[in-house]
Structures are given as C-alpha cells and as structure tokens.
Design a protein around this motif. Sequence first.
Motif, PDB file in Angstrom:
ATOM      1  N   ALA A 194      -0.129  -1.643   5.334  1.00 43.01           N
ATOM      2  CA  ALA A 194       0.195  -2.547   4.232  1.00 43.01           C
ATOM      3  C   ALA A 194       0.280  -3.981   4.741  1.00 43.01           C
ATOM      4  N   PRO A 195      -0.031  -4.951   3.895  1.00 42.70           N
ATOM      5  CA  PRO A 195       0.096  -6.357   4.298  1.00 42.70           C
ATOM      6  C   PRO A 195       1.538  -6.699   4.636  1.00 42.70           C
ATOM      7  N   GLU A 196       1.718  -7.665   5.539  1.00 36.81           N
ATOM      8  CA  GLU A 196       3.062  -8.135   5.855  1.00 36.81           C
ATOM      9  C   GLU A 196       3.751  -8.599   4.575  1.00 36.81           C
ATOM     10  N   GLY A 197       5.027  -8.280   4.493  1.00 34.64           N
ATOM     11  CA  GLY A 197       5.799  -8.688   3.326  1.00 34.64           C
ATOM     12  C   GLY A 197       5.876  -7.650   2.235  1.00 34.64           C
ATOM     13  N   THR A 198       5.186  -6.504   2.429  1.00 35.15           N
ATOM     14  CA  THR A 198       5.278  -5.442   1.422  1.00 35.15           C
ATOM     15  C   THR A 198       6.721  -4.959   1.291  1.00 35.15           C
ATOM     16  N   GLY A 199       7.387  -4.822   2.445  1.00 33.09           N
ATOM     17  CA  GLY A 199       8.826  -4.534   2.419  1.00 33.09           C
ATOM     18  C   GLY A 199       9.165  -3.087   2.144  1.00 33.09           C
ATOM     19  N   ARG A 200      10.399  -2.888   1.687  1.00 34.23           N
ATOM     20  CA  ARG A 200      10.919  -1.547   1.468  1.00 34.23           C
ATOM     21  C   ARG A 200      10.255  -0.899   0.256  1.00 34.23           C
ATOM     22  N   VAL A 201      10.108   0.396   0.339  1.00 34.33           N
ATOM     23  CA  VAL A 201       9.519   1.149  -0.761  1.00 34.33           C
ATOM     24  C   VAL A 201      10.400   2.335  -1.081  1.00 34.33           C
ATOM     25  N   HIS A 202      10.217   2.863  -2.271  1.00 35.01           N
ATOM     26  CA  HIS A 202      10.907   4.087  -2.666  1.00 35.01           C
ATOM     27  C   HIS A 202      10.027   4.847  -3.641  1.00 35.01           C
ATOM     28  N   SER A 203      10.296   6.133  -3.785  1.00 36.78           N
ATOM     29  CA  SER A 203       9.498   6.976  -4.672  1.00 36.78           C
ATOM     30  C   SER A 203       9.513   6.415  -6.085  1.00 36.78           C
ATOM     31  N   GLY A 204       8.346   6.438  -6.711  1.00 37.21           N
ATOM     32  CA  GLY A 204       8.224   5.957  -8.080  1.00 37.21           C
ATOM     33  C   GLY A 204       7.757   4.520  -8.184  1.00 37.21           C
ATOM     34  N   MET A 205       7.745   3.791  -7.063  1.00 37.98           N
ATOM     35  CA  MET A 205       7.243   2.416  -7.089  1.00 37.98           C
ATOM     36  C   MET A 205       5.738   2.400  -7.330  1.00 37.98           C
ATOM     37  N   ALA A 206       5.247   1.290  -7.832  1.00 43.53           N
ATOM     38  CA  ALA A 206       3.809   1.076  -7.966  1.00 43.53           C
ATOM     39  C   ALA A 206       3.359   0.245  -6.773  1.00 43.53           C
ATOM     40  N   VAL A 207       2.720   0.901  -5.807  1.00 41.82           N
ATOM     41  CA  VAL A 207       2.339   0.243  -4.556  1.00 41.82           C
ATOM     42  C   VAL A 207       0.817   0.225  -4.437  1.00 41.82           C
ATOM     43  N   SER A 208       0.268  -0.949  -4.120  1.00 40.84           N
ATOM     44  CA  SER A 208      -1.176  -1.063  -3.938  1.00 40.84           C
ATOM     45  C   SER A 208      -1.598  -0.327  -2.673  1.00 40.84           C
ATOM     46  N   ARG A 209      -2.862   0.092  -2.647  1.00 45.96           N
ATOM     47  CA  ARG A 209      -3.358   0.901  -1.537  1.00 45.96           C
ATOM     48  C   ARG A 209      -3.377   0.105  -0.227  1.00 45.96           C
ATOM     49  N   THR A 210      -2.892   0.735   0.827  1.00 45.53           N
ATOM     50  CA  THR A 210      -2.933   0.087   2.130  1.00 45.53           C
ATOM     51  C   THR A 210      -4.363  -0.067   2.636  1.00 45.53           C
ATOM     52  N   ASP A 211      -5.267   0.786   2.169  1.00 46.64           N
ATOM     53  CA  ASP A 211      -6.666   0.717   2.585  1.00 46.64           C
ATOM     54  C   ASP A 211      -7.524  -0.100   1.627  1.00 46.64           C
ATOM     55  N   GLY A 212      -6.914  -0.677   0.608  1.00 47.52           N
ATOM     56  CA  GLY A 212      -7.675  -1.392  -0.409  1.00 47.52           C
ATOM     57  C   GLY A 212      -8.447  -2.574   0.145  1.00 47.52           C
ATOM     58  N   ARG A 213      -7.793  -3.371   0.992  1.00 48.62           N
ATOM     59  CA  ARG A 213      -8.476  -4.557   1.534  1.00 48.62           C
ATOM     60  C   ARG A 213      -9.685  -4.158   2.376  1.00 48.62           C
ATOM     61  N   ALA A 214      -9.529  -3.114   3.184  1.00 49.90           N
ATOM     62  CA  ALA A 214     -10.652  -2.680   4.028  1.00 49.90           C
ATOM     63  C   ALA A 214     -11.837  -2.260   3.172  1.00 49.90           C
ATOM     64  N   LYS A 215     -11.561  -1.638   2.043  1.00 49.84           N
ATOM     65  CA  LYS A 215     -12.647  -1.154   1.191  1.00 49.84           C
ATOM     66  C   LYS A 215     -13.362  -2.283   0.467  1.00 49.84           C
ATOM     67  N   VAL A 216     -12.614  -3.248  -0.019  1.00 44.36           N
ATOM     68  CA  VAL A 216     -13.272  -4.304  -0.796  1.00 44.36           C
ATOM     69  C   VAL A 216     -13.903  -5.371   0.088  1.00 44.36           C
ATOM     70  N   THR A 217     -13.517  -5.435   1.366  1.00 45.86           N
ATOM     71  CA  THR A 217     -14.110  -6.426   2.268  1.00 45.86           C
ATOM     72  C   THR A 217     -15.232  -5.848   3.119  1.00 45.86           C
ATOM     73  N   GLY A 218     -15.437  -4.531   3.045  1.00 44.41           N
ATOM     74  CA  GLY A 218     -16.484  -3.912   3.840  1.00 44.41           C
ATOM     75  C   GLY A 218     -16.041  -3.498   5.226  1.00 44.41           C
ATOM     76  N   ALA A 219     -14.765  -3.663   5.544  1.00 42.64           N
ATOM     77  CA  ALA A 219     -14.265  -3.252   6.858  1.00 42.64           C
ATOM     78  C   ALA A 219     -14.192  -1.739   6.985  1.00 42.64           C
TER      79      ALA A 219
END
Length: 766
Positions: free
Chosen positions: A13-38
């Motif tokens: 996850a990007p820096e600053g994502t911070g604490r998480v808990h079940s039920g949160m809406a969290v963007s994909r940690t692999d999303g940037r790699a997929k949209v940038t071609g990495a």
Amino acid sequence: MTDLIPDLRTPTAPEGTGRVHSGMAVSRTDGRAKVTGAAHYAAEIPAPDLAYGVVVSGTVARGHIKAIDTEAARGVPGVIDVITHENRPKMRGNDLAYKDMTAPGGSPFRPLFSSRVFWSGQPVALVVAETFEAARHAASLVRVTYDIEEHDTNLLATLNRAYKPRPMKAGFTPPGSKGDADQAFATAPVKIEAEYYNAVEHHNPMEMFASTVVYGEDGHLTIYDKTQSSQNSRWYVSHVFGLSKNKVTVRNPYVGGAFGSGLRPQYQLPLAVMGALKLKRSVRVVLTRRQMFSFGHRPETWHKIKLAADRDGKLQAVWHEAIQETSRLEDYVEVVVNWSGQLYACDNIHLGYQLVEQDRATPIDMRAPGAAHGVHALEVAMDELAYELRMDPLAFRLKNYAEHNHLEDKPFSSKELRQCYRLGAERFGWKDRPVEPRSMRDGDELVGWGMATGIWDSLVMIARVSAVLHADGRLVVSSAASDIGTGTYTVMAMIAAERLGLPLERVTFQLGDSTLPLAPVEGGSSHVTTVGGGVAGACDKLKATLLKLAQKAPAFKGLKLKDVEFNDGRIHPHGQPEQGILLSDLLAQAGRERIEEKYLMTPQMLKQRKFSRAVHSAVFVEVRVNERLGMVRVTRAVSAVAAGRIINAKTAASQVSGAVVWGISQALHEETFTDHRLGRFMNHNYAEYHVAVNKDIPAIEVIFADEEDRIVSKQLGAKGVGEIGIVGVAAAVANAVFHATGKRLRTTPITPDKVLLGDHEVPVGK
C-alpha cells in the motif's frame, strides 16, 4: 524460502494508508502496478535465448491424425522445430485417470499425447521459432490429414443417451431426494411443469492463456503461467513429464482474469514445457483469442422442473432434473440441481443429474459453476408458480423460506437471506411493483421488474501461511495463493495489518509462487476463509511470541493476550498506550533480526459437517423492452448479499458488481454457437461472441447484510463473495422480461428473436 521474493510479487500500500480494519473500503495495493504497466503477466516475462511457440489447431471434431506434413513449415527461416505426437518429449499416460488429479479433479487433457482427435480445435502440433512472426507463419503451413469419424455435438438431440456420472471429481455431491415428489405433484392443486435451457458460454478473460518457460543451466524450469494455482500447475508439469518438483517452479504473480478457466492447466503449459525440454532453451507459448475457445467452457445444460403448491402458496413438490454435456475424455460434473433442495422449505423433493458425451473439449468450472444454470432454471420456475398462484414473487419466496436445509435436514451455519430480501426490496422500491404483466410503460418501451434468489456454498480448504516480522517493523506474510483480480493481495495484507495493529504500508503479502507455503486453487470463493484464516492464525502466533518478549518488561508481567493490544506498531496493556513498546524495539532488545511463525489452516470438519454452509443473495432488476425490435435493456440492478463479515468493502462490492455484469451478459448476450455439421464453435472471437459492454450495464447497487459466521470461518467470521454475485441474476432478468411483456422465456440468452417470437420452447431434438 527467502524472506523477500522479487518485487514482481510484492505490491504494498502507498505510504500514509495507515491503520485498517475489517469492513473498510481499501484500494488495491497492486492497483498502481497494474495501471502503470509495472505488473508483468505470463507473456511479458523477459528471458534470455527465448524461442516462441505457436499452436497448430486441429480442424475435425473426431478421428485420428493420418499424417502431418511439416516440410514447408520447417523451411521458414528462423523455425527451430515442429513438435507433434510423433516427436514430442516423453509424457506419462492418461491411464492414471482419477488417481491423477489436479483441481478440479479428474484427468486434464495432455496435448500431442497420441494421434487421437477428440474435438475441433484440439492442438495437433507446435511450431517453435526464433521469432513469434516466423512461428506464426510456419504454423499456417503445417498440413494435417485425418481419418475422420462421425461426431456428435448436439446435446438436445441426444438427451436419450444420458447416463449417471461415473467416477466424480472432488467436491461433487450426487443429488439426493426426499419424500414423494411425483405423488405430491400429481395431487397438488397448483402446479407448473416446463423445460429450461442454457447455452454454452466461454470465459474470455482479457489476458489470454500464456506460459513462459525459462530453462535454467541445470535444467530447472521456472515457469510463468496464467493459472489460478501455481502449485496446481507445478503438480501437473512434474507428473506429466516425470520431473522432480524441485526441478519445477511455477509463478503467477499477476493474472488478468480467469473466472475458473485457469483452475486446470490449459494446453499451452505442457506445450511450452515440451519445447523447453526438447530444445533445452526457454520457450513461450501464447494462445490466440480464437484458441481461447478451444478448451473448457460452461457446459450446455437442459433442465426439466416441476413445482407444485397448495392454494395458500405452500410448496408441495420440488422436482428438478438436469442433463449436461461432457467430453469423451472424462466425466465433467457440476452441482446443478442440488440447490433446488436447499433454497426453499418443502417435504417432497426429487433431484436428478445426468451427462451426455459429446465431441467437445471437457467443460470446466465457470463462475458459480452449476449454480449459474441450476438456480436460473429454479428461480424462473418459482416466478412462474408465483403467477399461477397470483402471488407477489417475493411474498411467495418468503412464504416458503427455509429456516434449515430441508434436503439434508441440517441447520444453516448462518443465514441472513430475509435481511437480503428486505434490504434489496427497500432499496429497489419493490412495494410499488404492480402484479400484472404489461402494467408499466415508458414511451415505446415496456417496463418490467423481476427478482430472484441466489445461493452458493461457503467453502474452506487447507492452507499454510508464514508470517515474518522483521527488525525494522516490516511484516511479510506468504502463501502460494493467487490473485486473479479479486483483491487477494490487499485483503490478506489487511487481515495481517489489523491483527498486528500495523499500518497497511508496513505489510507485504507474497503470493503467486509454487515454492511458497501450500495454498489451494483460487476458486469457489474460498481464498478469504482459507488463506485469510491462515494469515490470521499465523499473526496470532506472532502476537503470542511478541508478548513473551514483552513480558520481560514490568508493565507486561503476568499479562495474557487478552490483556494487551497491538496498535500503531506497538504492544501495550489494554487502555494503557503510554506503556507501549515498539515491536521493532522488542526484536532489538531480544537481539532478533526477525521472528517467523507458521500456521496450518484446516476446516473445522467435525463441527462444519453438522451444518449447511452457504452464502445467499436477493437480486432485483428493472428492464425496458422494445417489442418492435425485440431489444431488452437492464436499467437498474440491486444485489443484496449475506456473505459473513466483509473484510474489504471496496473489493467485495467490486466482486459482486462484476458478477452482476456477467449475469446480465449471461441473460441477454453470451452464447457460443456450434455448427453441428462440422462439430465446431463458430463465433470464436470478440466480434461475434457477444458480451455486455458499458452501454448494456446500468448503475449496480450492492448491499451487504449484517452477518457473521464462525462455523465457516472461526478466525474471521467471513464467507466468500466471488461466485454469489452472478447467481440468480439471469433469472431476475428473465422474470423482469416476463413482467414487462407477459412472455415467458426459459432459455439463456434472451436474444431479440426470442422476444419477438414470444413464448420460447426449448428446441429438444432439433
């Protein structure tokens, strides 16, 4: 196993994502790699001395190869070899049958094994060249002659050849019966009887099947494969070619969609391995879009259903039989009719399931296999009986609500279907629905509202998970899981981060490598409960180890796990954050560079077998129908789902909404046509195989019921969401079309010609 696998498999996850808990809406940690071609997929892995393989597809549906003329192909500059059944590397035989199992169970097809041809499009040769272009051109020059045998690809004309399945794949439960459904049907005052039909569908993920086999100096094969299980593919390769598993590593860090098509290894994998073994160099094989239609598909299915009720709407009989296609290679089976014995309360249930051999490739699981067809037929039939009773379709379902599984006489581990009905109906505005068909119109279009129920098994399998906490506070969690676009990277990292109280960006989940700890195939909506449960278990063991280290400090003397909290990378006594110790400091004080714990996740078998375990849904849709053109548009859709505790609200909702899209596509668009004279699928491309596009899809609302299930998932209380979203959608669309037009259409897809013709009978025998 190394601590850190190459960065292809470690999105965080990007820096600053911070604490998480079940039920949160969290963007994909692999999303940037997929949209940038990495993110690199199986056909994009660089390899030295790489050769390219192109598959030559057969053109007859049944017979034997008489001769293969490769002279012209071999004359193309750059061609290295043409591999056929006559000169391929040694392979083990298919005679191991059901002892030789990958997932799903059975005996996967082995290309170029013999001269036998089982279906049109079967691979008959592999051309390998220095360039893809040379291989492709040479493949077009290969000439194959056949001894042709009479073929059969017409299921509806051969229903009289149906038989009960022979040895069955793992997980298949033969249908049972209860009471006397025939007698109850005969004496009931209100009844319906009809036939239903579902056409062949193909998966068609955007990423085509590909395998890049990197040949090492010591003969070790490192394979990048499009698959839903790296360990499944490794098992297949090592057994088929007689290789030690230590000589084969399979990786699938990113998978561009699969939907079940990658559960079994597809034929490009053994072909690429053949090339690498024979030539002792790296080889890549990528299937074409047309060849994506030449292996498993959702099987063609015929149903007969009889439902009966008393005049108050109480079900008296449920009778459901289905016949599906299979190949001549093996019996492919699905749980098609069993759902009809679980969904509603009834004392008289008859279920039957049979197969017909066809000259086609073995079908394969496709999203919600069996349920997507079986529940469609049942839920359209339920709508028909509701109209015979002049009852609201939702009220009819509530009248027959099953508080327990009547067929197996078991309680449900949890069931919040009533909540789904209520939440979905309220959001949709169902109470304003007029009962009579053809009651609503908007300009030139008739408007209809339909609904249906969905059900799918809640599965838990076996997995191993490793969790390593490093001295700098990084947590690396590993299992040979797969992420086929479902959000596995993100959800597993969330579970670990929440368990140890770490910011999400400090957690890495490693997957997609056969050398990692055991994980099942990514299928059946089981990864969260299985691998996720393992992640939770491994992190809990880490917490216990960390507490032992902390107990050297006065503030932690005599404390147990229930007495402490893990927050912001610290451990502290409950309610005393000022007494906290950084986890990195704990390791430093103990002189440890890392702490590792492992966990074996197993189902609670003794406890679970006492319960019926399922996810449920209620689907509501609005359609608009232009009768003059036969055009149907879905203009609203609401899906209310009960799937236990939701870990990531964003990826879970994405899974359901994506499945609803496919359900709409199944209902109105998708069908693979066969020319029975040739025994060949004809619309094997994206131009002629119709799928729903943006304009076909309305805003889709997804609602999750409040539910928790500690029988299915002791660690998380969760269930799976990947399959349930599609179940019932096609039926809800069909029921809405009836409400709009008064025309009862019992086949999928509902195409304009069927709407124009009106009541559409199943074309048995034609």
